[in-house]
Structures are given as structure tokens and as C-alpha cells.
Design an enzyme around this catalytic site. Structure first.
Site, PDB file in Angstrom:
ATOM      1  N   CYS A 158      88.427 -34.082 -56.386  1.00  0.00           N
ATOM      2  CA  CYS A 158      86.970 -34.301 -56.414  1.00  0.00           C
ATOM      3  C   CYS A 158      86.230 -32.976 -56.312  1.00  0.00           C
ATOM      4  CB  CYS A 158      86.561 -35.242 -55.280  1.00  0.00           C
ATOM      5  SG  CYS A 158      87.226 -34.787 -53.666  1.00  0.00           S
ATOM      6  N   TYR A 184      74.119 -21.280 -46.847  1.00  0.00           N
ATOM      7  CA  TYR A 184      72.881 -21.302 -47.624  1.00  0.00           C
ATOM      8  C   TYR A 184      71.731 -20.645 -46.846  1.00  0.00           C
ATOM      9  CZ  TYR A 184      75.434 -24.197 -50.925  1.00  0.00           C
ATOM     10  OH  TYR A 184      76.352 -24.650 -51.841  1.00  0.00           O
TER      11      TYR A 184
END
Ligand code: ADP
Ligand code: SF4
Length: 674
Positions: A350, A175
Site C-alpha cells: 500500500c 512537515y
């Protein structure tokens, strides 16, 4: 049961700057698929984690500005003051159980495609937005950097007003702050590029800005990828990752360190990593700072956790997936019930939920994500008003879960399994390369069933309609599973074919002879064809892997496994033939057809294995219908799917027994009269 004293160390409080965590169990930030869109669902989920004893509970990524929009995936926002109240729900839910609430402030930089906000992305340099759209993130100038620092500060102030105790500066997972750190994504020539000192500048400023914003009652955490696993051209734990920690060692109140760049490296499935797999990359951090350090590694064994602390690898036990599989993991250790820990199997279902943009789910824990919308709690369940009897037929994941959950509701339960061992499909699938941990789905349920005096288990008991009638239970539950198809019908090929010489995975598991060169045909796209190809190649067979998709086991892109798997198959010598469908099988060969042009080709083939689709094993159900006996089908025998879906289907059945089947709650605007 009292706690085993050897685990006492896990329950020591730990100071994080101005705040103190009540113990060493730290739920690191992880996505939930709820985000700003479903604040009550998110709050309920985090509240259950805190109730289960996680001393620090963090949110998922929380965008600080509309230039960082990950739609359609669910993420939190702190873009304006209206975001404060919904986030306060989460902080309050965590505080209600005495835990610290952490929030992961986030800017994706070139990783955010801004599909909803439609504003241009920003990055250290102009570069293609990494996901999906043909957009380009524009290079940040000095004014942009100033503005960006302001957004982080404003978001930190709002986070504090929402009640959070720990505010993140997020320099991981590729990021924006990490894009500044890495030479791979930062070629700037100004004070924010070039030397490491310059590339670190923004991160340093962000830590200082965030501290100034939150004052001295709230801690500042830094999440840093200390190795982006790109070798010397990127950040490495021996090289610049280490130097960054040296440079900023005492600046934050806590270091949350991991490997990245992409998320797939950090949350690798069990197939491609062992418990504690990040240790070799992150262990150095503690030697360079006096501040507490946390990392992850799918820790489910209390002894391994203790070893992490005693050997000075980290100060906390960081966990995302183990806390999803068992929100009550810390409570179970605290109460001397560590045998009851529902261990994560490392399947990454998940992750798939997040990658598909839906609410969190888990193979082991069917209540995950259902806390608010269905009111399910992982440890509590309503006792059924009447002491009725239930006969569950089939002891795979669905049957075991049904027997356990119906048993917890207080019914007299009998579980009959035709085979000598319980486990159903797990007995076969967990024997495939890298899937041994999947057996935990069976083992945990058997452990818990053993504690229920009202549930009787009968292996070696094949049930027919006559036996069911004779048994005379109030509730008959069929969990008889599924079988692989022989007709080639799959995701792409929806017309039946005739392949009389072909084997199915069931045949291979049953010991059918595999001779000559093998063609595995994948028109299912999950793990089976890839895992079989790996196993057969390792056994020395020449394997060709034909798939109607562009990639081997293409659905595993969503479980963050696909690139690891494709590399492993290539290394094992498997020839991958994409975008072809199977049309026929002849003597010593098969015919394939290009999915785009229909052009035919032939491949030599000694053994053809079809991994296309599955059909329910429901002959008993048809017999019961004929005999007028009412029964409920669950799991694969109703609709073949993942183990996660089989477990969820069984759990849902047990919860609904005697209850109305209402739609799940949805988060909506407040009601008004019409
Ligand atoms: P699921 O994933 O839905 O749990 P599985 O295929 O794993 O399904 O398990 C189905 C189980 O049901 C298998 O262990 C199989 O032996 C068992 N089974 C199938 N038919 C019968 C039957 N008639 N009586 C008892 N057990 C059965
Ligand atoms: Fe673990 Fe699988 Fe549950 Fe994820 S879905 S927490 S990997 S068991």
C-alpha cells in the site's frame, strides 16, 4: 453471531470535543493515491470504510496552499472555494454510515517541492527542499508566518463547509509545523526559534486559529510525532516530545500521536516491527491529558485492541493499514465474526502504491482502490447467473483467491493443489526472516473457503491435461505459479547467460546444499535476494550481495523498507556490492562487470544464488492448448509478479466471469456533445 462481550469496550462512543465518535475504531489519515485529482474514487473508498464500521474516517493529507504541492503524488487541496464540493463528496460518503469525517490539513514546508505550482517552498530556515529537485525552501519571515496562519484558518473554514467534523493541525512526519518544533530544522533566532516555548509557538497558534475558524461544532485534532527517532538532538518521547504534550495538553480536542520523522518509521513493515510497535513511544501521552488519544500500530487482533484501551495506552484503535486490508474489521468484531478479519500482513505494498503515485492497492484486499473505478466491494459480489462448475488448479495466493471469489459467486468449485499443503509460494517465502505474517494471505482464504459448501479442496492432487479433460469443468483456471530463472535474465541483464553451477531461490528452499562463501546476485530488486542474504548470514555463511542496482533490494525503497533492510544486512555482516552485473561463473569464483564502465572483476564464490527473474509455470497450459481444452491463466502462471498482483489477477478473473471486460472508469470532465 452475537458480539463477544469482551469486545464491548471497543464499541463505546467517545466524545471528541463537540462531536462524538460512535465507537473506538478510528481510521487515521492515510494516502490513497487519489487526492484532488480523483475525488469520486477517494469518496467511495472512505465510504466503504465507514460502512465497515470505522467510527472516525479521515482523509489523506490536504494541502492548505499552493506553497505545499506534492505533485506528482496525489494529495487533496483546500486552496480555494472550488475545492469544497469535491471534498464534500467524501464527508457525505462517511456521514452516510453514521461515522465522523476527519480531514488532515497539511503544509509540507521544506518537504513540498512544488513541482506543479512552481512557487518557492517555505520553511523555518532556508534549507534544501527535501525531495527530488535542487530547490531550496526559503526562510519564512514574520509576514509569511502571518500568511501561513491565515491559510490554515481559511482551509479550516472550507473544511467545515465541506461537512467535516474533525479538522487536523498536522505536526508530524517532518512537515512544516514539525519543522518549527524540532531543533534539527529550526535554528531561528526570533520568537519562533530557540527555546522549546518559542518553537512550539506556531503549533499553539495554529490550534487556536483552527478552533476559532471552525467554531464549537467541529473538533480540532493535533497529529504530533512525539519522537522523531533521531535521538537527543531531535524530538524524543522522554524529552521534548513529552514537554510539548505537557505544554499543550488540553488545547486540542484529540491527540493523534506517533513516531516519525519520515513516514517510513510510522508505517514500518512487519519485517521491521511487531503489532503495537509504537506503544513504548506514545504510551505516556494519556497520562498528561484528559483529551482522547489515538495512535497506530497495525492492530488486527481484537484482544490486543481491548488491551490498548484497558491499559490506558489510547482511547481509540487507530488504524491505516488494518483498515485498508479489511474495511469491515469493526463490523466483523461487532457481529462476532472476528475469525473473518482479513488481517494486514504488513507488506507495505500500500505504501509502494502511494510512493509510485498510483491508486491505493493492498495484498490482502484486492478491492482496495477499486471501489469507484471498478465498482468492487470488499464484502459483496454478484452471484453468477448460472450454477456452473469451475476447476481451479494450484493453491497459492492466486488459486486460493480465485476459488474463494468464484465460490462466493455461487459456482461449484474444485481446487486442486499438487502439494500436500496449500499456500504455494507463501510456504517458502513466509519462512524467510520477518515474513511470517505473509502466511495470513493463505490462512484467511482457507478460513473463508471452509465456510463455503460449494467449494471442495483437494491437496496432493497434481493435475495433468488428461485429468483436466476427465474432470470436464465449465471453467478451468490455472494458477500454477512460477519458478526462478536459471539464465540470469533480470531487470538489468536482459541477455541469457549460462550459469550451470548456480542455485535459484527455489533450489535453496528445496534444501540444496549451500557451501563456501555465498554470492547472492540480485537483478530482481524486490525482497527475495535481501531476505535470503539475511537468512544465510544468520545461519553463519559468509555472504556477498551483488546487485545491479545502487542499493540492496532497491525496489523496497517504495515499501519504505530499504533503509531498514540495508542496515540489517550490514549488521549481519553481509558485504553489499552495488552496481555490478554477473557475467560468468568459473571454478570457485564469479566474474562481475561494472554497470557503467563494463570493467571486470572477480569474486571468490563457493555457492552462487541467482535472484533475477521468474518464468511462468505454464507447461500444463501448453498441454491443455494442445489438447484443445480452454483454460484461463491467472497470477504468476500468467505473469509472475507480487503476491498482491497474483491476488488481484485472481479476483479480477472471478469478478469478470460472465461479465464484459471493460476498462476501469476514469474521472473526467463532464461530458459535452461534440
Ligand atoms: P501464485 O502466486 O500465482 O498463486 P504460487 O507459485 O504461489 O502461484 O502457487 C502455485 C501453486 O500451484 C503451487 O502450490 C503448486 O504446487 C501448484 N501447482 C503447480 N502445478 C500444478 C498442477 N499441475 N496441479 C496442481 N497444482 C499445481
Ligand atoms: Fe497491509 Fe500489505 Fe495491505 Fe498494506 S498492502 S494494508 S501492509 S496487507
Amino acid at each position: 453471531m452475537p458480539r463477544d462481550p469482551r469486545y464491548d469496550i471497543l464499541f463505546e462512543p467517545v466524545r471528541i470535543g463537540p462531536v462524538t465518535a460512535p465507537n473506538r475504531f478510528y481510521q487515521t489519515p492515510h494516502a490513497t493515491g487519489f487526492g484532488w485529482q480523483r475525488p469520486q474514487s477517494g469518496a467511495a473508498l472512505r465510504g466503504v470504510k465507514a460502512e465497515g464500521g470505522w467510527g472516525v474516517v479521515c482523509t489523506e493529507y490536504c494541502s492548505i496552499h499552493p506553497t505545499s504541492d506534492d505533485s506528482p503524488y496525489a494529495f487533496l487541496t483546500l486552496w480555494d472555494d472550488d475545492d469544497i464540493a469535491p471534498l464534500a463528496l467524501t464527508a457525505d460518503a462517511i456521514h452516510a454510515h453514521g461515522s465522523l469525517a476527519g480531514i488532515e490539513l497539511w503544509h509540507g514546508g521544506a518537504h513540498a517541492s512544488n513541482r506543479m505550482t512552481r512557487v518557492p517552498g517555505i520553511a523555518p530556515d532556508a534549507q534544501p527542499a527535501l525531495y527530488h529537485l535542487p530547490t531550496t525552501a526559503r526562510a519564512m519571515d514574520k509576514a509569511d508566518i502571518r500568511a501561513f496562519r491565515g491559510w490554515q484558518r481559511d482551509a479550516a473554514v472550507r473544511a467545515k463547509r465541506a461537512g467535516f467534523d474533525l479538522v487536523y493541525v498536522y505536526a508530524g512526519h517532518d512537515y512544516l509545523p514539525f519543522q518549527f518544533l524540532s531543533r534539527r530544522t529550526n535554528a531561528r533566532c526570533d520568537a519562533y526559534g530557540g527555546s522549546l516555548e518559542n518553537r512550539v509557538r506556531l503549533l499553539r497558534e495554529m490550534i487556536e486559529d483552527t478552533r476559532e475558524a471552525v467554531g464549537d461544532t467541529c473538533a480540532v485534532a493535533v497529529r504530533l510525532a512525539v519522537d522523531e527517532l533521531h535521538g537527543p538532538e531531535g524530538i524524543t518521547s522522554e524529552g521534548e516530545g513529552r514537554e510539548i504534550i505537557e505544554m499543550l495538553a488540553e488545547l486540542p480536542d484529540l491527540w493523534d500521536v506517533n513516531v516519525a520523522g519520515a513516514l517510513g518509521n510510522d508505517s514500518r513493515s512487519a519485517r521491521f516491527s511487531a503489532e503495537g510497535f509504537q506503544e513504548e513511544n506514545v504510551a505516556f501521552v494519556k497520562s498528561l491529558t484528559t483529551k482522547p488519544v489515538v495512535s497506530v500500530g497495525r492492530f488486527t487482533s481484537p484482544d490486543r485492541m481491548v488491551s490498548q484501551i484497558r491499559r490506558g495506552v489510547q482511547d481509540f484503535i487507530g488504524a491505516a493499514r488494518p483498515s485498508i486490508a479489511d474495511p469491515f474489521l469493526p463490523a466483523k468484531i461487532r457481529e462476532g465474526r472476528e475469525d473473518e478479519i482479513r488481517e494486514c500482513i504488513g507488506c507495505n505494498i500500500c505504501r509502494a502504491a502511494n510512493n509510485e503515485g498510483v491508486g491505493l492497492r493492498c495484498t490482502q484486499n484486492p478491492t482496495m482502490g477499486e471501489e469507484w473505478r471498478r465498482g468492487w466491494h470488499p464484502e459483496r459480489i454478484a452471484v453468477h447467473p448460472r450454477r456452473e462448475t469451475a476447476l481451479v488448479i494450484g493453491g497459492g495466493p492466486a488459486g486460493l483467491e480465485a476459488a474463494l471469489t468464484v465460490g462466493r459467486r455461487g459456482l461449484e468449485v474444485t481446487l486442486a493443489e499438487a502439494g500436500d499443503a496449500f499456500g504455494g509460494r507463501l510456504l517458502r517465502e513466509a519462512a524467510l526472516p520477518g515474513l511470517a505474517t505473509w502466511m495470513r494471505v493463505r490462512d484467511w482464504r482457507l478460513t473463508m473457503l471452509d465456510k463455503l459448501p460449494n467449494v471442495q479442496l483437494y491437496p496432493g492432487s497434481r493435475m495433468g491435461a488428461a485429468e483436466v479433460a476427465e474432470f470436464g469443468a465449465d471453467h478451468v483456471v490455472l494458477a500454477t505459479g512460477s519458478r526462478w530463472r536459471r539464465d540470469g535474465v533480470g531487470v538489468y541483464a536482459i541477455r541469457h547467460g549460462v550459469f550451470p553451477e548456480a542455485l535459484t531461490p527455489d533450489d535453496v528452499f528445496a534444501g540444496a546444499r549451500v557451501t563456501g562463501s555465498v554470492v547472492i546476485y540480485d537483478d530482481e530488486h524486490y525482497f527475495m535476494a535481501g531476505a535470503l542474504a539475511e537468512r544465510l548470514a544468520k545461519q553463519g555463511h559468509a555472504v556477498r550481495y551483488v546487485t545491479t542496482a545502487a542499493l540492496a533490494s532497491s525496489w523496497t525503497v517504495l515499501t519504505n523498507e530499504q533503509d531498514f533492510l540495508q542496515a540489517r544486512l550490514i549488521e549481519a555482516g553481509v558485504e553489499i556490492i552495488p552496481l555490478k552485473s554477473l557475467t560468468s561463473q568459473g571454478k570457485g569464483e564469479v566474474a562481475l562487470s561494472c554497470v557503467y564502465t563494463g570493467r571486470e572483476e572477480r569474486l571468490p564464490c563457493g555457492t552462487l544464488i541467482l535472484a533475477t527473474g521468474r518464468l511462468p509455470e505454464d507447461s500444463l497450459w501448453h498441454d491443455l492448448v494442445t489438447a484443445g481444452i480452454s483454460a484461463t491463466r491467472i497470477g504468476d502462471c500468467l505473469a509472475p509478479s507480487s503476491i498482491a498482483d497474483a491476488v488481484h489477477s485472481a479476483h479480477r478473473f472471478a469478478r469478470l466471469l460472465g461479465e464484459p471486460d471493460l476498462p476501469p472508469r476514469r474521472e473526467r470532465a463532464p461530458e459535452r456533445s461534440l
